[in-house]
Write a protein that holds these residues in place. Structure first.
Motif, short mmCIF file in Angstrom:
data_model
loop_
_atom_site.label_atom_id
_atom_site.label_comp_id
_atom_site.label_asym_id
_atom_site.label_seq_id
_atom_site.Cartn_x
_atom_site.Cartn_y
_atom_site.Cartn_z
N GLU A 155 -0.94 -8.19 -10.61
CA GLU A 155 -0.32 -9.81 -10.35
C GLU A 155 1.43 -9.41 -9.80
N LEU A 156 1.60 -8.94 -11.37
CA LEU A 156 3.12 -8.68 -11.69
C LEU A 156 3.20 -7.73 -10.59
N TYR A 157 2.84 -6.46 -10.76
CA TYR A 157 2.77 -5.30 -9.44
C TYR A 157 3.07 -5.93 -8.47
N ILE A 158 2.22 -7.21 -7.50
CA ILE A 158 2.51 -7.09 -5.83
C ILE A 158 4.15 -8.29 -6.39
N ARG A 159 3.69 -9.21 -7.44
CA ARG A 159 5.37 -10.53 -6.95
C ARG A 159 6.77 -9.38 -6.94
N ASP A 160 6.17 -8.50 -7.60
CA ASP A 160 7.36 -7.71 -7.83
C ASP A 160 8.01 -6.35 -6.94
N CYS A 161 6.95 -6.09 -6.30
CA CYS A 161 7.04 -5.68 -4.75
C CYS A 161 7.43 -7.19 -3.74
N LEU A 162 6.79 -7.36 -3.61
CA LEU A 162 7.15 -8.75 -3.11
C LEU A 162 8.62 -9.99 -2.76
N GLY A 163 8.80 -9.90 -3.90
CA GLY A 163 10.19 -9.47 -4.75
C GLY A 163 11.20 -9.41 -3.28
N GLN A 164 11.17 -7.84 -2.78
CA GLN A 164 11.67 -7.17 -1.96
C GLN A 164 12.20 -7.60 -0.68
N GLU A 165 10.60 -9.29 -0.11
CA GLU A 165 11.04 -8.69 1.13
C GLU A 165 11.99 -9.61 1.63
N SER A 166 13.00 -10.37 2.22
CA SER A 166 13.81 -11.09 2.69
C SER A 166 12.49 -12.36 3.94
N ARG A 167 11.92 -12.31 4.29
CA ARG A 167 11.61 -13.27 4.69
C ARG A 167 10.31 -13.33 3.98
N LEU A 193 0.91 -1.40 -0.59
CA LEU A 193 -0.05 -0.05 0.03
C LEU A 193 0.83 0.88 -0.48
N THR A 194 2.03 1.38 -0.03
CA THR A 194 3.08 2.39 0.35
C THR A 194 3.58 1.97 -1.82
N ARG A 195 3.26 3.36 -1.76
CA ARG A 195 3.98 3.95 -3.42
C ARG A 195 5.76 3.58 -3.26
N ARG A 196 6.06 3.04 -4.37
CA ARG A 196 7.25 3.13 -4.69
C ARG A 196 7.51 4.54 -5.72
N GLY A 197 8.96 4.66 -4.67
CA GLY A 197 9.14 6.06 -4.56
C GLY A 197 9.39 7.05 -3.35
N GLU A 198 7.74 6.68 -2.92
CA GLU A 198 7.32 7.46 -1.52
C GLU A 198 8.68 7.55 -0.70
N LEU A 199 9.57 6.32 -0.23
CA LEU A 199 10.13 6.73 0.37
C LEU A 199 11.97 6.88 0.33
N THR A 200 11.65 7.75 -0.69
CA THR A 200 13.57 7.88 -1.30
C THR A 200 14.11 8.70 -0.36
N THR A 201 13.07 9.63 -0.70
CA THR A 201 14.11 10.47 0.94
C THR A 201 14.54 9.68 1.69
N LEU A 202 13.86 9.16 2.52
CA LEU A 202 14.33 8.39 3.41
C LEU A 202 15.62 6.99 3.39
N GLY A 203 15.75 7.08 1.85
CA GLY A 203 17.17 6.53 1.40
C GLY A 203 16.54 4.87 0.99
N HIS A 204 15.32 5.04 0.50
CA HIS A 204 14.46 3.78 0.14
C HIS A 204 13.88 3.76 -0.96
N PRO A 205 14.21 3.91 -2.15
CA PRO A 205 14.04 4.55 -3.01
C PRO A 205 12.88 2.96 -3.84
N GLU A 206 13.16 2.58 -3.66
CA GLU A 206 12.59 0.90 -4.21
C GLU A 206 11.65 0.02 -3.05
N TYR A 207 11.42 1.08 -2.16
CA TYR A 207 10.05 0.36 -1.35
C TYR A 207 9.27 0.41 -1.98
N GLY A 208 8.08 -0.53 -1.56
CA GLY A 208 6.79 -0.33 -2.18
C GLY A 208 6.02 -1.00 -3.66
#
Length: 144
Positions: free
Chosen positions: A88-100, A53-68
């Protein structure tokens, strides 16, 4: 493995009460006044929901440009097969970032009801967490 992760419990993005990515999220306090924390599957589910539910790039200023996720790009689109495939593509791409997460087993969408919630993707995601035997699922409505 999941028990080693601990985070603050958010009240509006818990398992049973989903909100849009623009709505207010608050913290819970326990009886002693300390902030409530969560671990295990609940913690991972909360992290997944927040990430989606976080827009990709929304946390760039906090050092997390790919989060979301890129799901926000689907706002205003029709709830049809093409949009569900993109989601589905966006969900799978996003969850590929989650190390757990070891594997996203499935992403399914409930067909929209005629005239009701046509702008909501009712989504079920099957997750296999690293170090866990059983997979679990998260049900999340995604506003488009």
């Amino acid at each position: 493995m999941l028990e080693q992760f601990k985070d603050l419990r958010l009240t509006r993005r818990a398992f049973d009460l989903q909100t849009s990515d623009r709505e207010y999220v608050s913290l819970l306090a326990n009886q002693s006044g300390d902030l409530t924390t969560i671990t295990g599957r609940e913690n991972l589910a909360q992290a997944i929901i927040n990430r989606l539910l976080t827009r990709r790039g929304e946390l760039t200023t906090l050092g997390h440009p790919e989060y979301g996720s890129r799901l926000y790009e689907l706002v205003g689109e029709l709830n049809n097969l093409r949009i569900r495939a993109l989601a589905e593509l966006y969900i799978r791409d996003c969850l590929g970032q989650e190390s757990r997460i070891e594997k996203v087993r499935y992403v399914t969408f409930h067909p929209p009801e005629r005239g009701i919630d046509r702008n909501v993707l009712k989504t079920t995601i099957g997750i296999k967490a690293i170090g866990e035997v059983q997979e679990f699922s998260i049900i999340i409505p995604i506003n488009i």
